[in-house]
Enzyme design. Structure first.
Site, PDB file in Angstrom:
ATOM      1  N   TYR A 295     -40.813 -25.021  37.139  1.00 59.23           N
ATOM      2  CA  TYR A 295     -40.627 -26.427  37.524  1.00 59.23           C
ATOM      3  C   TYR A 295     -39.202 -26.889  37.234  1.00 59.23           C
ATOM      4  CZ  TYR A 295     -41.540 -31.496  37.626  1.00 59.23           C
ATOM      5  OH  TYR A 295     -41.505 -32.850  37.908  1.00 59.23           O
TER       6      TYR A 295
ATOM      7  N   TRP B 121     -46.552 -30.944  43.813  1.00 60.18           N
ATOM      8  CA  TRP B 121     -45.273 -30.634  44.461  1.00 60.18           C
ATOM      9  C   TRP B 121     -45.360 -29.306  45.221  1.00 60.18           C
ATOM     10  CZ3 TRP B 121     -40.194 -29.502  41.262  1.00 60.18           C
ATOM     11  CH2 TRP B 121     -39.087 -29.590  42.109  1.00 60.18           C
TER      12      TRP B 121
ATOM     13  N   THR C 274     -48.349 -28.826  40.434  1.00 63.12           N
ATOM     14  CA  THR C 274     -49.267 -28.434  41.505  1.00 63.12           C
ATOM     15  C   THR C 274     -49.062 -29.277  42.763  1.00 63.12           C
ATOM     16  OG1 THR C 274     -50.837 -28.278  39.660  1.00 63.12           O
ATOM     17  CG2 THR C 274     -51.704 -27.903  41.883  1.00 63.12           C
TER      18      THR C 274
ATOM     19  N   SER D   8     -47.557 -34.961  30.076  1.00 64.81           N
ATOM     20  CA  SER D   8     -48.075 -35.313  31.401  1.00 64.81           C
ATOM     21  C   SER D   8     -49.612 -35.343  31.379  1.00 64.81           C
ATOM     22  CB  SER D   8     -47.565 -34.283  32.416  1.00 64.81           C
ATOM     23  OG  SER D   8     -47.977 -34.617  33.700  1.00 64.81           O
TER      24      SER D   8
ATOM     25  N   ARG E 259     -46.088 -39.468  38.260  1.00 65.56           N
ATOM     26  CA  ARG E 259     -45.797 -40.348  37.125  1.00 65.56           C
ATOM     27  C   ARG E 259     -44.289 -40.530  36.967  1.00 65.56           C
ATOM     28  NH1 ARG E 259     -44.986 -40.108  31.558  1.00 65.56           N
ATOM     29  NH2 ARG E 259     -44.621 -37.887  31.789  1.00 65.56           N
TER      30      ARG E 259
ATOM     31  N   HIS F  55     -56.843 -23.718  39.917  1.00 61.99           N
ATOM     32  CA  HIS F  55     -56.318 -23.735  38.546  1.00 61.99           C
ATOM     33  C   HIS F  55     -56.928 -22.597  37.720  1.00 61.99           C
ATOM     34  CE1 HIS F  55     -54.188 -27.472  38.960  1.00 61.99           C
ATOM     35  NE2 HIS F  55     -55.243 -28.248  39.029  1.00 61.99           N
TER      36      HIS F  55
END
Ligand code: A3P
Length: 321
Positions: free
Chosen positions: A217, A73, A71, A159, A287, A129
């Site tokens: 992704y 990115w 999200t 994640s 992260r 979301h």
């Protein structure tokens, strides 16, 4: 006014108590099942308000995702694409001092009434979301463009586990990876079931490809240029041949890269939603940014368990399984 607010609070609490409830991976909040999706109360209140009051404009563009799928990115990229003429000089770019989530209104938190935030934000972008089937009706009937990003459920799970640990109070007992996996596999996760969320947008993209774009992704991480070009075309801000020759596309890809954004002071030291129980350090959104980090955390059995569900859920689709 105070009274009516209190009344709303009370009726929301009453409503919550009627919903299936499960452990929210953190001692901070439980999660509740509403229209097939697990929500924390803080977000659910906004989801219901958005369903009741939000009036989309046909020009609105929605950046959608299940949490921890990219999200941050996607928000950075879309924001940088639509504002690139205004900020051709990157040294004054808002993303240098504002974390991507704060550049784009979040439907179920920032935009829950008829008061439309996109005018104030100055760009036609909003984020959510909410799974496709629960989106406010006006988004669908208005024909709004929707971009959806998703990733390998194993990486999304790892994640999310790290994120929930960052979110938990410092002295709390953290949820174990094993316990989190058990919940994730039965669908109980932040806006889960993960797979159903992806499927809801996948179906929509098949029915209306001109309205719903899926971004993967892993594909973007391996080779960002084609996806980012596609994103720009889809949201109506295509790169001209001249711009491409001048390297404008590459400039945005580099500017929004994990390496660049995660190294900015605002993303290393700033805080998101300070003072709120769902507040967290900006760095928690940056992260590792890797494909396959699950290998450092999951046993082969755990990975198999997730892959099995992915094959069952995504079988018969062209989603990566
Ligand atoms: P990891 O925890 O695997 O590192 P979301 O933005 O939906 O919350 O997803 C967060 C995930 O996206 C995190 O994954 C984070 O590191 C990664 N991420 C954040 N910014 C990114 C960027 N600019 N490029 C690639 N990945 C990014």
């Amino acid at each position: 006014e105070k009274q009516s607010l209190q009344k709303t609070n009370q009726s929301f609490e009453e409503f919550l108590s009627t919903l299936p409830r499960d452990y929210g991976w953190t001692p901070l909040f439980d999660c509740y099942l509403y229209q097939g999706c697990w929500y924390y109360p803080f977000f659910l209140r906004g989801v219901i308000a958005a369903q009741q009051h939000f009036e989309a404009q046909p020009t609105d563009i929605f950046l959608c995702s299940v949490p921890k799928s990219g999200t941050t990115w996607l928000k950075a990229l879309a924001f940088a694409i639509v504002t690139r003429k205004k900020y051709s000089d990157l040294s004054s770019h808002p993303l240098l001092s504002t974390m991507p989530h704060e550049c784009i209104p979040f439907l179920e938190v920032d935009v829950v009434s008829k008061e439309h935030a996109n005018q104030t934000a100055g760009v036609p972008l909003l984020a959510t979301h909410i799974p496709y089937h629960s989106l406010p009706k006006s988004i669908i009937s208005g024909g709004c463009k929707i971009v959806y990003i998703f990733r390998d459920p194993k990486d999304a799970f790892v994640s999310l586990w790290h994120f929930m640990i960052r979110l938990a109070p410092k002295d709390a007992t953290y949820i174990s990876l094993e316990a989190a996996l058990e919940l994730f596999c039965k669908g109980v996760s932040y806006y889960g079931p993960y797979w159903d969320h992806v499927l809801s947008f996948w179906k929509a993209s098949k029915e209306a490809p001109q309205r719903v774009l899926l971004l993967v992704y892993e594909e973007m991480r391996k080779d960002p240029l084609p996806s980012v070009k596609n994103l720009a075309d889809f949201i109506g801000h295509p790169f001209s041949v001249e711009e491409e020759n001048e390297g404008a596309l590459q400039k945005i890809v580099d500017f929004c890269s994990f390496e660049n954004l995660s190294d900015l002071d605002v993303n290393k030291k700033g805080n998101y939603r300070p003072g709120n129980s769902a507040g967290i350090e900006n760095s928690a959104f940056f992260r590792m940014g890797k494909i396959g980090d699950w290998r450092s955390h999951l046993t082969p059995e755990m990975a198999k368990q997730l892959d099995k569900i992915t094959r069952e859920k995504f079988g018969g689709t062209d989603l990566p399984s």
